[in-house]
Design a protein around this motif. Sequence first.
Motif, PDB file in Angstrom:
ATOM      1  N   PRO A 196       0.830  -1.213   0.000  1.00  0.00           N
ATOM      2  CA  PRO A 196       0.000   0.000   0.000  1.00  0.00           C
ATOM      3  C   PRO A 196       0.862   1.259   0.000  1.00  0.00           C
ATOM      4  O   PRO A 196       2.004   1.244   0.470  1.00  0.00           O
ATOM      5  CB  PRO A 196      -0.794  -0.116   1.301  1.00  0.00           C
ATOM      6  CG  PRO A 196      -0.741  -1.563   1.664  1.00  0.00           C
ATOM      7  CD  PRO A 196       0.584  -2.061   1.166  1.00  0.00           C
ATOM      8  N   ALA A 233      -6.568  -1.922   1.389  1.00  0.00           N
ATOM      9  CA  ALA A 233      -5.613  -0.895   1.803  1.00  0.00           C
ATOM     10  C   ALA A 233      -5.254  -0.019   0.611  1.00  0.00           C
ATOM     11  O   ALA A 233      -4.635  -0.485  -0.343  1.00  0.00           O
ATOM     12  CB  ALA A 233      -4.358  -1.553   2.371  1.00  0.00           C
ATOM     13  N   ALA A 287      -1.244   2.947   3.987  1.00  0.00           N
ATOM     14  CA  ALA A 287      -2.697   2.886   3.955  1.00  0.00           C
ATOM     15  C   ALA A 287      -3.181   1.613   4.644  1.00  0.00           C
ATOM     16  O   ALA A 287      -2.619   0.536   4.456  1.00  0.00           O
ATOM     17  CB  ALA A 287      -3.185   2.912   2.516  1.00  0.00           C
ATOM     18  N   ALA A 288      -4.216   1.737   5.470  1.00  0.00           N
ATOM     19  CA  ALA A 288      -4.738   0.605   6.218  1.00  0.00           C
ATOM     20  C   ALA A 288      -5.966   0.017   5.527  1.00  0.00           C
ATOM     21  O   ALA A 288      -6.744   0.736   4.896  1.00  0.00           O
ATOM     22  CB  ALA A 288      -5.106   1.040   7.639  1.00  0.00           C
ATOM     23  N   ALA A 289      -6.128  -1.286   5.662  1.00  0.00           N
ATOM     24  CA  ALA A 289      -7.274  -1.963   5.060  1.00  0.00           C
ATOM     25  C   ALA A 289      -8.450  -1.986   6.025  1.00  0.00           C
ATOM     26  O   ALA A 289      -8.361  -1.506   7.155  1.00  0.00           O
ATOM     27  CB  ALA A 289      -6.890  -3.388   4.679  1.00  0.00           C
ATOM     28  N   GLU A 349      -5.850  -8.685   0.230  1.00  0.00           N
ATOM     29  CA  GLU A 349      -6.831  -7.608   0.129  1.00  0.00           C
ATOM     30  C   GLU A 349      -7.908  -7.969  -0.896  1.00  0.00           C
ATOM     31  O   GLU A 349      -7.699  -8.829  -1.757  1.00  0.00           O
ATOM     32  CB  GLU A 349      -6.140  -6.302  -0.286  1.00  0.00           C
ATOM     33  CG  GLU A 349      -5.048  -5.837   0.654  1.00  0.00           C
ATOM     34  CD  GLU A 349      -5.553  -5.421   2.022  1.00  0.00           C
ATOM     35  OE1 GLU A 349      -6.788  -5.233   2.163  1.00  0.00           O
ATOM     36  OE2 GLU A 349      -4.741  -5.284   2.949  1.00  0.00           O
TER      37      GLU A 349
END
Length: 452
Positions: free
Chosen positions: A159, A209, A168-170, A256
């Motif tokens: 990410p 993410a 960036a977080a999922a 993801e």
Amino acid sequence: MADWTQNLPPAAKAYLDGRRLDEVECIISDLPGIARGKAVPASKFARQEYFHLPDSIFYQTITGDWGEAAGEDGFIERDMILKPDMSTATAAPWTGDWTLQVIHDAYDRNGTIVPFSPRNVLKRVCQLYHDKGWKPVVAPEMEFFLVARNLDPAHDIKPMMGRSGRPAAARQAYSMTAVDEFGPVIDDIYDFAEAQGFEIDGITQEGGAGQLEINLRHGDPVKLADEVFYFKRLIREAALRHDCYATFMAKPIADEPGSSMHIHHSLLDVKTGQNIFSAGDTSETDAFFHFIAGLQHHMADALAVMAPYVNSYRRYVKDTAAPINLEWGRDNRTTGIRVPLANPSGRRIENRLAGMDCNPYLAIAASLACGYLGLTEARLPKDEFKGDAYEGEGDIPQVLGSALDLFEQATALHGVLGPEFARVYSIVKRAEYDEFLQVISPWEREHLLLNV
């Protein structure tokens, strides 16, 4: 120069207001959806009615190799005649000078359309609808990831780094805070879209993410496919300005969710403008059910067009926001075919199978072709699915090779998309698939080298 620029679309005229046009990019989509063409000085474009490219651009795989699809005369790379559609003229606002892009249509030397040019395939399908007195309307949804620069294909895709300085977080679907992490990129996307005259219906954070979704307003299928074609380039350019990549791979990150291009469909009566999916008493019509049945019956045959790469099939996994079957349901996101909440005039059917790695012209054409066959065959769908469709069995191909087997046998679908397109597409995709099968993966080396 003044004569032809006065007839440009309003956004293009506004972009050039008070400025000197330097260059025009004359472009056309190849089978993968890559923009091919030439950049010419504006003064030359003003004098030319068309330009040439070899027909071999449609025989090329995503890797740059070639499928043996040239036909009985052999691989002689005939020149096509590419004529501009000036209604598509739009800015290229990321360039260093004042540049326009113009999409062209492909003809042979006799003035006949090239049947395997993706935009021509979509126009063919739309014409079949119009011949029946129907006007198709679509609304695509575009999902994509913003990821860190990946300079070595051997490394996993990561990410991108957000505004906070953290990756960036999922699992943050619909989070406005997550959207804010990508604010500078999104600002450029909006600015580029405005300069190009495109109306974005909304941007949301998806479940992955760095995964975003852009919704476009509903409209004419060719116009919307043009916009998705333009948007892919626009979004990539916006990302590069901020030291990251935008990727439209169906499944770029293993853990993801994948990225889809959901396609919403409705049909209008050409004479009355009424949505033929709704009756006068607001109930659902036979046409509504026939269209769903066409998707159920023919979409597995068309999947090689909507999911065109080996990576595409990594998306179809239970409980990862991608469908695994062709069930239909009302307001049910676990089914492959969904009927969203809507008033009768806006009643529509959503195809959730197409991946964002598709060529937008071809995926929309294939989806409309399935619905058209359902209408003309007067098919009826299976009963509406109630509950979690992931609990059922999958009924779509799991690998590209199987999807191509179905596509190659689908003569009814070929009749709608065009037999010559089907021939060329199959040959090119087989060449691409065969090339992939020659690659030994890290998984094979890790688990088979010393254990078998």
